[in-house]
Design a protein around this motif. Structure first.
Motif, PDB file in Angstrom:
ATOM      1  N   PRO A  62       7.110   5.310 -13.382  1.00 23.81           N
ATOM      2  CA  PRO A  62       8.320   4.496 -13.989  1.00 23.81           C
ATOM      3  C   PRO A  62       9.185   3.905 -13.334  1.00 23.81           C
ATOM      4  CG  PRO A  62       8.423   6.758 -12.280  1.00 23.81           C
ATOM      5  CD  PRO A  62       6.980   5.957 -12.204  1.00 23.81           C
ATOM      6  N   PRO A  63      10.234   3.258 -13.687  1.00 24.24           N
ATOM      7  CA  PRO A  63      10.635   2.736 -13.125  1.00 24.24           C
ATOM      8  C   PRO A  63      11.299   2.410 -12.244  1.00 24.24           C
ATOM      9  CG  PRO A  63      11.430   2.229 -15.670  1.00 24.24           C
ATOM     10  CD  PRO A  63      10.728   3.715 -14.701  1.00 24.24           C
ATOM     11  N   GLY A  64      11.492   1.968 -11.273  1.00 21.46           N
ATOM     12  CA  GLY A  64      11.577   2.174  -9.324  1.00 21.46           C
ATOM     13  C   GLY A  64      10.684   2.734  -8.360  1.00 21.46           C
ATOM     14  N   ALA A  65       9.562   3.245  -9.274  1.00 22.16           N
ATOM     15  CA  ALA A  65       8.376   3.620  -8.567  1.00 22.16           C
ATOM     16  C   ALA A  65       7.370   2.705  -7.706  1.00 22.16           C
ATOM     17  CB  ALA A  65       7.564   4.618  -9.147  1.00 22.16           C
ATOM     18  N   ILE A  66       6.740   2.924  -6.523  1.00 18.88           N
ATOM     19  CA  ILE A  66       5.756   2.452  -6.200  1.00 18.88           C
ATOM     20  C   ILE A  66       4.698   3.054  -6.087  1.00 18.88           C
ATOM     21  CG2 ILE A  66       7.598   0.977  -4.834  1.00 18.88           C
ATOM     22  CD1 ILE A  66       6.032   2.299  -2.329  1.00 18.88           C
ATOM     23  N   SER A  67       3.314   2.191  -5.924  1.00 16.02           N
ATOM     24  CA  SER A  67       1.320   2.179  -6.358  1.00 16.02           C
ATOM     25  C   SER A  67       1.337   2.765  -4.746  1.00 16.02           C
ATOM     26  CB  SER A  67       1.337   1.004  -6.002  1.00 16.02           C
ATOM     27  OG  SER A  67       0.868   0.239  -5.379  1.00 16.02           O
ATOM     28  N   ALA A  68       2.314   2.549  -3.697  1.00 17.00           N
ATOM     29  CA  ALA A  68       1.391   2.949  -2.340  1.00 17.00           C
ATOM     30  C   ALA A  68       2.197   2.499  -1.060  1.00 17.00           C
ATOM     31  CB  ALA A  68      -0.202   2.423  -1.865  1.00 17.00           C
ATOM     32  N   LEU A  69       2.072   2.912  -0.547  1.00 18.63           N
ATOM     33  CA  LEU A  69       2.345   1.813   1.050  1.00 18.63           C
ATOM     34  C   LEU A  69       2.125   0.660   1.060  1.00 18.63           C
ATOM     35  CD1 LEU A  69       2.566   4.959   3.573  1.00 18.63           C
ATOM     36  CD2 LEU A  69       4.865   3.588   2.424  1.00 18.63           C
ATOM     37  N   HIS A  70       2.483  -0.560   1.415  1.00 20.32           N
ATOM     38  CA  HIS A  70       1.984  -1.338   1.530  1.00 20.32           C
ATOM     39  C   HIS A  70       0.367  -1.209   2.514  1.00 20.32           C
ATOM     40  CE1 HIS A  70       2.100  -5.821   1.269  1.00 20.32           C
ATOM     41  NE2 HIS A  70       1.713  -6.159   2.401  1.00 20.32           N
ATOM     42  N   HIS A  71      -0.644  -1.777   2.380  1.00 21.79           N
ATOM     43  CA  HIS A  71      -2.301  -1.470   2.759  1.00 21.79           C
ATOM     44  C   HIS A  71      -3.054  -1.968   2.940  1.00 21.79           C
ATOM     45  CE1 HIS A  71      -2.871   0.368  -0.852  1.00 21.79           C
ATOM     46  NE2 HIS A  71      -4.498   0.665  -0.391  1.00 21.79           N
ATOM     47  N   VAL A  72      -4.061  -1.969   3.455  1.00 22.45           N
ATOM     48  CA  VAL A  72      -5.443  -2.633   3.119  1.00 22.45           C
ATOM     49  C   VAL A  72      -6.787  -1.332   4.208  1.00 22.45           C
ATOM     50  CG1 VAL A  72      -4.972  -3.665   5.668  1.00 22.45           C
ATOM     51  CG2 VAL A  72      -6.869  -4.203   4.057  1.00 22.45           C
ATOM     52  N   HIS A  73      -7.748  -1.769   3.027  1.00 22.92           N
ATOM     53  CA  HIS A  73      -8.498  -0.755   3.477  1.00 22.92           C
ATOM     54  C   HIS A  73     -10.015  -1.428   4.448  1.00 22.92           C
ATOM     55  CE1 HIS A  73      -8.145   2.894   0.775  1.00 22.92           C
ATOM     56  NE2 HIS A  73      -7.357   2.425   0.467  1.00 22.92           N
ATOM     57  N   SER A  74     -10.473  -0.462   5.748  1.00 29.58           N
ATOM     58  CA  SER A  74     -11.050  -1.562   6.272  1.00 29.58           C
ATOM     59  C   SER A  74     -12.547  -1.604   5.398  1.00 29.58           C
ATOM     60  CB  SER A  74     -11.692  -0.791   7.164  1.00 29.58           C
ATOM     61  OG  SER A  74     -12.432   0.820   7.353  1.00 29.58           O
ATOM     62  N   ARG A  75     -13.156  -0.457   4.764  1.00 32.46           N
ATOM     63  CA  ARG A  75     -14.309  -0.066   4.208  1.00 32.46           C
ATOM     64  C   ARG A  75     -14.397  -0.119   2.355  1.00 32.46           C
ATOM     65  NH1 ARG A  75     -18.523   2.622   8.138  1.00 32.46           N
ATOM     66  NH2 ARG A  75     -17.960   1.582   9.536  1.00 32.46           N
ATOM     67  N   GLN A  76     -12.900  -0.435   2.087  1.00 28.81           N
ATOM     68  CA  GLN A  76     -13.364   0.495   0.440  1.00 28.81           C
ATOM     69  C   GLN A  76     -12.309  -0.980  -0.586  1.00 28.81           C
ATOM     70  OE1 GLN A  76     -10.259   2.668  -2.701  1.00 28.81           O
ATOM     71  NE2 GLN A  76     -10.863   3.792  -0.391  1.00 28.81           N
ATOM     72  N   ASP A  77     -13.566  -1.057  -1.334  1.00 27.69           N
ATOM     73  CA  ASP A  77     -12.926  -2.239  -1.790  1.00 27.69           C
ATOM     74  C   ASP A  77     -11.723  -1.679  -3.301  1.00 27.69           C
ATOM     75  OD1 ASP A  77     -14.724  -4.149  -0.840  1.00 27.69           O
ATOM     76  OD2 ASP A  77     -16.114  -3.941  -2.211  1.00 27.69           O
ATOM     77  N   GLU A  78     -11.229  -2.225  -3.640  1.00 27.68           N
ATOM     78  CA  GLU A  78     -10.327  -1.670  -4.861  1.00 27.68           C
ATOM     79  C   GLU A  78      -9.644  -2.453  -5.358  1.00 27.68           C
ATOM     80  OE1 GLU A  78      -6.650   0.759  -3.097  1.00 27.68           O
ATOM     81  OE2 GLU A  78      -6.538  -0.842  -1.593  1.00 27.68           O
ATOM     82  N   PHE A  79      -9.496  -2.599  -7.153  1.00 29.13           N
ATOM     83  CA  PHE A  79      -9.821  -3.283  -8.284  1.00 29.13           C
ATOM     84  C   PHE A  79      -8.662  -2.618  -9.212  1.00 29.13           C
ATOM     85  CE2 PHE A  79     -10.427  -4.464 -12.633  1.00 29.13           C
ATOM     86  CZ  PHE A  79     -10.742  -5.672 -11.843  1.00 29.13           C
ATOM     87  N   ILE A  80      -7.839  -3.754  -9.877  1.00 29.12           N
ATOM     88  CA  ILE A  80      -6.819  -3.011 -10.527  1.00 29.12           C
ATOM     89  C   ILE A  80      -6.632  -3.383 -11.588  1.00 29.12           C
ATOM     90  CG2 ILE A  80      -4.917  -1.675  -8.904  1.00 29.12           C
ATOM     91  CD1 ILE A  80      -3.305  -4.236 -10.879  1.00 29.12           C
ATOM     92  N   PHE A  81      -6.404  -3.396 -13.360  1.00 27.11           N
ATOM     93  CA  PHE A  81      -6.557  -3.416 -14.468  1.00 27.11           C
ATOM     94  C   PHE A  81      -5.086  -2.956 -15.259  1.00 27.11           C
ATOM     95  CE2 PHE A  81      -6.864  -4.276 -18.640  1.00 27.11           C
ATOM     96  CZ  PHE A  81      -7.468  -5.245 -19.252  1.00 27.11           C
ATOM     97  N   VAL A  82      -4.033  -3.936 -15.653  1.00 28.90           N
ATOM     98  CA  VAL A  82      -2.615  -3.231 -16.162  1.00 28.90           C
ATOM     99  C   VAL A  82      -3.242  -3.615 -17.531  1.00 28.90           C
ATOM    100  CG1 VAL A  82      -0.663  -4.318 -16.683  1.00 28.90           C
ATOM    101  CG2 VAL A  82      -1.600  -5.006 -14.438  1.00 28.90           C
ATOM    102  N   LEU A  83      -2.124  -2.033 -18.089  1.00 26.16           N
ATOM    103  CA  LEU A  83      -2.556  -1.704 -19.573  1.00 26.16           C
ATOM    104  C   LEU A  83      -1.215  -1.478 -19.640  1.00 26.16           C
ATOM    105  CD1 LEU A  83      -5.443   1.097 -19.002  1.00 26.16           C
ATOM    106  CD2 LEU A  83      -5.517  -0.920 -19.985  1.00 26.16           C
TER     107      LEU A  83
END
Lengths: 164, 164
Positions: A62-83
């Motif tokens: 919702p307005p004002g919310a964030i996805s996560a703390l600013h971060h990076v994984h050591s082994r996990q790949d991540e992907f996002i697709f905006v709907l």
């Protein structure tokens, strides 16, 4: 399994993603970080079908919310697709506003990142991340580190290794 | 990397998924199966960002096209999310028509499956699959098996092991 599963049995799984149940525990972070995720709703999708190698969430900010703390994984790949909506993608090197149909990927050991909803409308996106063993998460802006245990649960400590 | 990458550098990757370049080789299948994939367009997205643990494709099926031969992976989990159109999901146990916002998952060693576009409008969906080593693919309706080599390439044979 969702009550919204269609078809003739568990081998014909198909659901309305928006009707999937939200994650029971809204955030795995310790306080005060968990409270900073207020409003964020994650609906695990892959788990409903018995997928184990990667997770897929339908996530609403919702307005004002964030996805996560600013971060990076050591082994996990991540992907996002905006709907829906227009999240701002923040990385260590800059910011960019996204919109439906835009996507981004974050390879393991790459640039730290998170999304912010700075608009007055909801943001909805798909997020995918694999479950590589031995994964750790660095939080360059917070006194926090996370390590994935062999039980599949995250353990959080301060950067000096003390509990938090 | 796509020329459509936004932001201040490679660490702020975000692209318009529909503008990502199509896969150079439309199908990995040997003939006559490759020809059966006519019309299908896969746009690899994850690879553009350097992701290695899983692949994400934006795939378009024009009327009459199919997603793949009816198949099941031995180790790879798969997930699809419908963005446009109404594909029919076919499994060994039945069929179900999907629509935008519906999703399905196919755990490794689960039910064989594929999508068909039996409508007069295009179907567009996201497909995700991990890259677990030693993966093999069974095709219950065709005289074909596939094995993922250590070089990341698929090797196809007939069910009696002879080349095809």
């Amino acid at each position: 399994m969702s009550s919204d599963v269609q078809g003739t049995g568990p081998s014909v799984p198909a659901i309305d993603a928006a009707a999937a149940p939200p994650r029971v525990k809204p955030s795995n972070y310790p306080e005060p970080y968990a409270t900073m995720m207020a409003g964020r709703v994650k609906r695990p999708l892959g788990d409903l079908f018995g997928l184990r190698n990667f997770g897929v969430n339908l996530t609403r900010l919702p307005p004002g919310a964030i996805s996560a703390l600013h971060h990076v994984h050591s082994r996990q790949d991540e992907f996002i697709f905006v709907l829906e909506g227009r999240p701002t993608l923040v990385t260590g090197d800059g910011e960019v506003d996204l919109e439906p149909g835009r996507c981004a990927g974050f390879p393991a050991d790459g640039s730290a990142h998170h999304l912010e909803n700075r608009t007055e409308a909801d943001v909805v996106y798909l997020e995918i991340g694999d479950r590589s063993a031995g994964d750790e998460v660095s939080y360059p802006r917070d006194d926090l580190v996370a390590a994935l245990g062999p039980d599949g649960k995250w353990r959080f400590t301060r950067k000096d290794g003390t509990p938090c």
